[in-house]
Design a protein around this motif. Structure first.
Motif, PDB file in Angstrom:
ATOM      1  N   PRO A 142     -10.227   3.795   9.021  1.00 25.26           N
ATOM      2  CA  PRO A 142      -9.802   3.694   7.613  1.00 25.26           C
ATOM      3  C   PRO A 142      -8.404   4.259   7.376  1.00 25.26           C
ATOM      4  CG  PRO A 142     -11.981   4.703   7.771  1.00 25.26           C
ATOM      5  CD  PRO A 142     -11.474   4.526   9.168  1.00 25.26           C
ATOM      6  N   ALA A 143      -7.979   5.231   8.173  1.00 26.09           N
ATOM      7  CA  ALA A 143      -6.646   5.804   7.990  1.00 26.09           C
ATOM      8  C   ALA A 143      -5.557   4.815   8.387  1.00 26.09           C
ATOM      9  CB  ALA A 143      -6.509   7.082   8.811  1.00 26.09           C
ATOM     10  N   ARG A 144      -5.875   3.841   9.209  1.00 27.07           N
ATOM     11  CA  ARG A 144      -4.889   2.858   9.657  1.00 27.07           C
ATOM     12  C   ARG A 144      -5.048   1.515   8.951  1.00 27.07           C
ATOM     13  NH1 ARG A 144      -0.566   4.058  11.516  1.00 27.07           N
ATOM     14  NH2 ARG A 144      -0.456   2.153  12.675  1.00 27.07           N
ATOM     15  N   ARG A 145      -6.019   1.396   8.056  1.00 26.81           N
ATOM     16  CA  ARG A 145      -6.243   0.147   7.348  1.00 26.81           C
ATOM     17  C   ARG A 145      -4.996  -0.210   6.550  1.00 26.81           C
ATOM     18  NH1 ARG A 145     -11.104   0.944   4.373  1.00 26.81           N
ATOM     19  NH2 ARG A 145     -12.100   0.521   6.335  1.00 26.81           N
ATOM     20  N   VAL A 146      -4.553  -1.420   6.694  1.00 30.06           N
ATOM     21  CA  VAL A 146      -3.356  -1.874   6.004  1.00 30.06           C
ATOM     22  C   VAL A 146      -3.769  -2.600   4.738  1.00 30.06           C
ATOM     23  CG1 VAL A 146      -1.350  -3.360   6.149  1.00 30.06           C
ATOM     24  CG2 VAL A 146      -2.085  -2.079   8.162  1.00 30.06           C
ATOM     25  N   GLN A 147      -3.239  -2.154   3.661  1.00 27.57           N
ATOM     26  CA  GLN A 147      -3.479  -2.794   2.380  1.00 27.57           C
ATOM     27  C   GLN A 147      -2.130  -3.124   1.768  1.00 27.57           C
ATOM     28  OE1 GLN A 147      -5.821  -0.284  -0.141  1.00 27.57           O
ATOM     29  NE2 GLN A 147      -7.221   0.259   1.477  1.00 27.57           N
ATOM     30  N   SER A 148      -2.137  -3.999   0.822  1.00 26.84           N
ATOM     31  CA  SER A 148      -0.930  -4.299   0.071  1.00 26.84           C
ATOM     32  C   SER A 148      -1.174  -3.912  -1.372  1.00 26.84           C
ATOM     33  CB  SER A 148      -0.586  -5.782   0.157  1.00 26.84           C
ATOM     34  OG  SER A 148      -0.250  -6.122   1.474  1.00 26.84           O
ATOM     35  N   ASP A 169       0.619   6.107   6.754  1.00 28.16           N
ATOM     36  CA  ASP A 169       1.796   6.199   7.608  1.00 28.16           C
ATOM     37  C   ASP A 169       3.082   5.784   6.895  1.00 28.16           C
ATOM     38  OD1 ASP A 169       1.011   3.566   7.429  1.00 28.16           O
ATOM     39  OD2 ASP A 169       1.406   3.099   9.524  1.00 28.16           O
ATOM     40  N   ILE A 170       3.065   5.761   5.588  1.00 32.19           N
ATOM     41  CA  ILE A 170       4.257   5.439   4.802  1.00 32.19           C
ATOM     42  C   ILE A 170       5.184   6.658   4.819  1.00 32.19           C
ATOM     43  CG2 ILE A 170       5.066   5.044   2.437  1.00 32.19           C
ATOM     44  CD1 ILE A 170       2.589   3.325   2.017  1.00 32.19           C
ATOM     45  N   PRO A 171       6.482   6.459   5.018  1.00 33.79           N
ATOM     46  CA  PRO A 171       7.431   7.581   4.990  1.00 33.79           C
ATOM     47  C   PRO A 171       7.651   8.045   3.543  1.00 33.79           C
ATOM     48  CG  PRO A 171       8.612   5.524   5.284  1.00 33.79           C
ATOM     49  CD  PRO A 171       7.137   5.190   5.316  1.00 33.79           C
ATOM     50  N   LEU A 172       6.656   8.716   2.993  1.00 35.12           N
ATOM     51  CA  LEU A 172       6.625   9.007   1.560  1.00 35.12           C
ATOM     52  C   LEU A 172       7.827   9.811   1.083  1.00 35.12           C
ATOM     53  CD1 LEU A 172       5.061   8.565  -1.030  1.00 35.12           C
ATOM     54  CD2 LEU A 172       3.771  10.645  -0.532  1.00 35.12           C
ATOM     55  N   ASP A 173       8.232  10.836   1.817  1.00 33.45           N
ATOM     56  CA  ASP A 173       9.385  11.630   1.376  1.00 33.45           C
ATOM     57  C   ASP A 173      10.634  10.769   1.252  1.00 33.45           C
ATOM     58  OD1 ASP A 173       7.899  13.944   1.215  1.00 33.45           O
ATOM     59  OD2 ASP A 173       8.500  14.685   3.184  1.00 33.45           O
ATOM     60  N   ASP A 226       1.330   8.078  -6.616  1.00 35.79           N
ATOM     61  CA  ASP A 226      -0.008   7.631  -7.009  1.00 35.79           C
ATOM     62  C   ASP A 226      -0.296   6.204  -6.552  1.00 35.79           C
ATOM     63  OD1 ASP A 226      -0.425  10.099  -8.174  1.00 35.79           O
ATOM     64  OD2 ASP A 226      -0.107   9.388 -10.223  1.00 35.79           O
ATOM     65  N   VAL A 227       0.713   5.345  -6.570  1.00 38.21           N
ATOM     66  CA  VAL A 227       0.532   3.960  -6.127  1.00 38.21           C
ATOM     67  C   VAL A 227       0.316   3.901  -4.620  1.00 38.21           C
ATOM     68  CG1 VAL A 227       1.712   1.738  -5.830  1.00 38.21           C
ATOM     69  CG2 VAL A 227       1.792   2.905  -8.045  1.00 38.21           C
ATOM     70  N   LEU A 228       1.096   4.667  -3.873  1.00 36.54           N
ATOM     71  CA  LEU A 228       1.057   4.557  -2.413  1.00 36.54           C
ATOM     72  C   LEU A 228      -0.054   5.359  -1.755  1.00 36.54           C
ATOM     73  CD1 LEU A 228       4.857   4.625  -1.552  1.00 36.54           C
ATOM     74  CD2 LEU A 228       3.355   2.652  -1.862  1.00 36.54           C
ATOM     75  N   ARG A 229      -0.519   6.401  -2.393  1.00 39.66           N
ATOM     76  CA  ARG A 229      -1.533   7.271  -1.778  1.00 39.66           C
ATOM     77  C   ARG A 229      -2.745   6.496  -1.256  1.00 39.66           C
ATOM     78  NH1 ARG A 229      -2.312  11.199  -5.587  1.00 39.66           N
ATOM     79  NH2 ARG A 229      -0.683  12.425  -4.626  1.00 39.66           N
ATOM     80  N   PRO A 230      -3.347   5.592  -2.023  1.00 38.50           N
ATOM     81  CA  PRO A 230      -4.536   4.896  -1.503  1.00 38.50           C
ATOM     82  C   PRO A 230      -4.223   3.732  -0.559  1.00 38.50           C
ATOM     83  CG  PRO A 230      -4.140   4.250  -3.775  1.00 38.50           C
ATOM     84  CD  PRO A 230      -3.132   5.307  -3.441  1.00 38.50           C
TER      85      PRO A 230
END
Length: 134
Positions: free
Chosen positions: A7-13, A44-48, A36-40
């Protein structure tokens, strides 16, 4: 037999947008919205880096454009795209800032952090976008 997916690697759009108030506080609100949009969506998104780009683009729109900027976040399987639309028709360009200047580095920061970025005039204003790979 079905293969299990971590689930941690599941790719969603996911795509979302928000209209911001043209005030200094909008950069903070924009960062919270993007988080808030990207968290779920993915882990592995470069959030910073995404939040830094969002902060710079929103700050520029608030300082230099008229009206309420619109922030669009589009997270896909291999990249995150952020876009800030405003009603200012002039197209900005990165410029070197003098060492004692307190502003003028925003687009240079975006260019350094994002994998790609650009400006798209739309007739009544423009959209400044940046993409970061995941």
């Amino acid at each position: 037999m079905l293969a299990s997916v971590d689930p941690a690697r599941r790719v969603q759009s996911r795509r979302a947008e928000i209209v911001l108030v043209p005030e200094a506080e909008s950069a903070r609100r924009a960062r919270r919205f993007v988080r808030d949009v990207l968290r779920p969506v993915r882990h592995d998104i470069p959030l910073d880096s995404v939040l830094l780009v969002v902060s710079e683009l929103v700050t520029n729109a608030v300082r230099h454009a008229s009206g309420a900027p619109v922030l669009v976040v589009d997270a896909g399987p291999t990249r995150v795209r952020v876009e800030v639309r405003d009603r200012e028709p002039s197209v900005p360009a990165p410029r070197p800032a003098e060492p004692d200047e307190e502003s003028g580095r925003g687009l240079l920061i975006v260019a350094a952090v994002a994998d790609e970025w650009g400006v798209e005039p739309d007739g009544s204003g423009k959209a400044i976008w940046a993409e970061l790979a995941c």
